[in-house]
Enzyme design. Structure first.
Site, mmCIF file in Angstrom:
data_model
loop_
_atom_site.group_PDB
_atom_site.id
_atom_site.type_symbol
_atom_site.label_atom_id
_atom_site.label_comp_id
_atom_site.label_asym_id
_atom_site.label_seq_id
_atom_site.Cartn_x
_atom_site.Cartn_y
_atom_site.Cartn_z
ATOM 1 N N LYS A 1 7.611 25.122 -15.514
ATOM 2 C CA LYS A 1 8.610 25.303 -14.394
ATOM 3 C C LYS A 1 9.921 24.540 -14.380
ATOM 4 O O LYS A 1 10.134 23.337 -13.678
ATOM 5 C CB LYS A 1 7.644 24.850 -13.163
ATOM 6 C CG LYS A 1 8.400 25.497 -11.862
ATOM 7 C CD LYS A 1 7.267 25.256 -10.712
ATOM 8 C CE LYS A 1 8.426 25.404 -9.247
ATOM 9 N NZ LYS A 1 7.426 25.754 -8.132
ATOM 10 N N GLU B 145 6.780 20.524 -14.282
ATOM 11 C CA GLU B 145 8.057 20.956 -13.577
ATOM 12 C C GLU B 145 8.698 19.556 -13.532
ATOM 13 O O GLU B 145 9.091 18.749 -12.756
ATOM 14 C CB GLU B 145 7.674 21.161 -12.019
ATOM 15 C CG GLU B 145 9.141 21.416 -11.180
ATOM 16 C CD GLU B 145 9.082 21.754 -9.775
ATOM 17 O OE1 GLU B 145 7.721 21.568 -9.231
ATOM 18 O OE2 GLU B 145 9.855 22.344 -9.284
#
Ligand code: 13P
Length: 341
Positions: free
Chosen positions: A219, A177
């Site tokens: 992500k 992420e």
């Protein structure tokens, strides 16, 4: 070498248009959200709130995996059943946030680097033994005058890749992420330019650290103007910029991309994800789904407010948001879905 089981887990997490529920707020972040609603900031209230979430009937219809925090993965329902078992019984794969948060980056005023690599191999072993099958590490990149710097982007990308390699070694699927923050008044084009540099650097580092792309999930943030910007682009422009950029930056071997919500309103997050899938479904090599925190939980938290007599209504709100977002990952969401009683 990564195993078939690991690749399989990555695929299951994004199969059938399901998405992830991020419920991995650190103690500090969870307390901040509680304080805003005058909910007491205690271990028991956090446990009670998380029990409401994991026991939501039917959650597994739309949610494939739930990301937990260290405190939460060790907690139980009031009847003693571990949260990990409650989730697994509901068909939801338990995951764990393993980074130790973003800290000021020495020599780079206003920028941060995510910490947590020291001792991570041992922590992965413990979490895997507890039942976690995937993990998350979040890097944060801010846009402001003169930032992000190359130094900040490289430090964060390197840490993400080191984490992802250790994660796969332990048999867990890494969720990578790199979040370009929405704070500020920057334009969509500025967000695009920064996110492009960040993601290309992240994939270069993943390659250098021998991370297997078929056994990980990405992500990212959507490509949007800042929260304080006067002009907010329509869904079509957001979808076009986000998808075209991702097609050029994310190899087709990655099984799925699950967006963070980053402070968008619940309905906008659903509408934008929906537009991407509706418009581009036929050309996407990876699943395009959600891994939302606030955009899934916020309505439920506001209903619950620390009062257990509100549990059923809060669970209905969570179930509803999860259902809307699953529809969005099929390109079948529309705002009439919001008109429920
Ligand atoms: P938000 O969807 O609230 O941005 O949270 C997702 C997340 O996991 C941030 O790390």
């Amino acid at each position: 070498m990564i195993t078939e089981q690991l690749i399989n887990t990555a695929r299951i997490l994004v199969a059938n248009h399901k998405g992830l529920l991020a419920m991995d707020e650190s103690v500090g972040t969870c307390n901040k959200r509680f304080a805003a609603l005058s909910i007491p900031q205690t271990v028991e209230m956090r446990r009670s709130y998380r029990e409401m979430i994991v026991t939501t009937p039917g959650l597994g219809e739309s949610i494939s995996g739930a990301i937990l925090f260290d405190e939460t993965i060790r907690q139980q329902k009031s009847d003693g059943t571990p949260f990990i078992k409650v989730l697994s019984d509901a068909g939801i794969i338990p995951g764990i946030k393993v980074d130790m948060g973003a800290k000021p980056l020495a020599g780079f005023p206003g920028e941060k680097v995510t910490e947590g690599l020291d001792g991570l191999r041992a922590r992965f072993a413990e979490y895997r033994a507890m039942g976690a099958r995937f993990a998350k590490w979040r890097a944060v990149i801010a846009i402001d005058n003169g930032i992000p710097s190359r130094g900040c982007i490289e430090a964060n990308a390197h840490a993400l890749a080191r984490y992802a390699a250790l994660c796969q070694e332990a048999g867990l699927v890494p969720i990578v992420e790199p979040e370009v923050l929405m704070d500020g008044a920057h334009s969509l084009q500025q967000c695009l330019a920064v996110t492009k540099e960040v993601l290309h650097t992240v994939f270069e580092q993943l390659y250098k650290q021998h991370v297997s792309l078929e056994g990980m999930l990405l992500k990212p943030n959507m490509i949007l103007s800042g929260l304080a910007a006067k002009f907010q682009d329509p869904e079509k422009i957001v979808a076009e910029n986000t998808v075209n950029f991702l097609l050029g930056a994310v190899p087709a071997t990655v099984p799925g991309i699950a967006f963070l919500s980053g402070g968008q309103s619940t309905e906008l997050a659903s509408a934008r994800l929906n537009q991407m899938n509706k418009q581009y479904k036929a050309v996407l090599p990876w699943a395009l789904t959600f891994s939302f925190g606030r955009a899934l939980q916020q309505p439920a938290l506001e209903i619950w407010r620390g009062d257990n007599s509100n549990i059923l209504a809060a669970q209905e709100a969570l179930y509803h948001r999860a259902k809307c977002n699953r529809a969005a990952s099929m390109g079948k969401y529309n705002n009439t879905m919001e008109n429920i009683v």
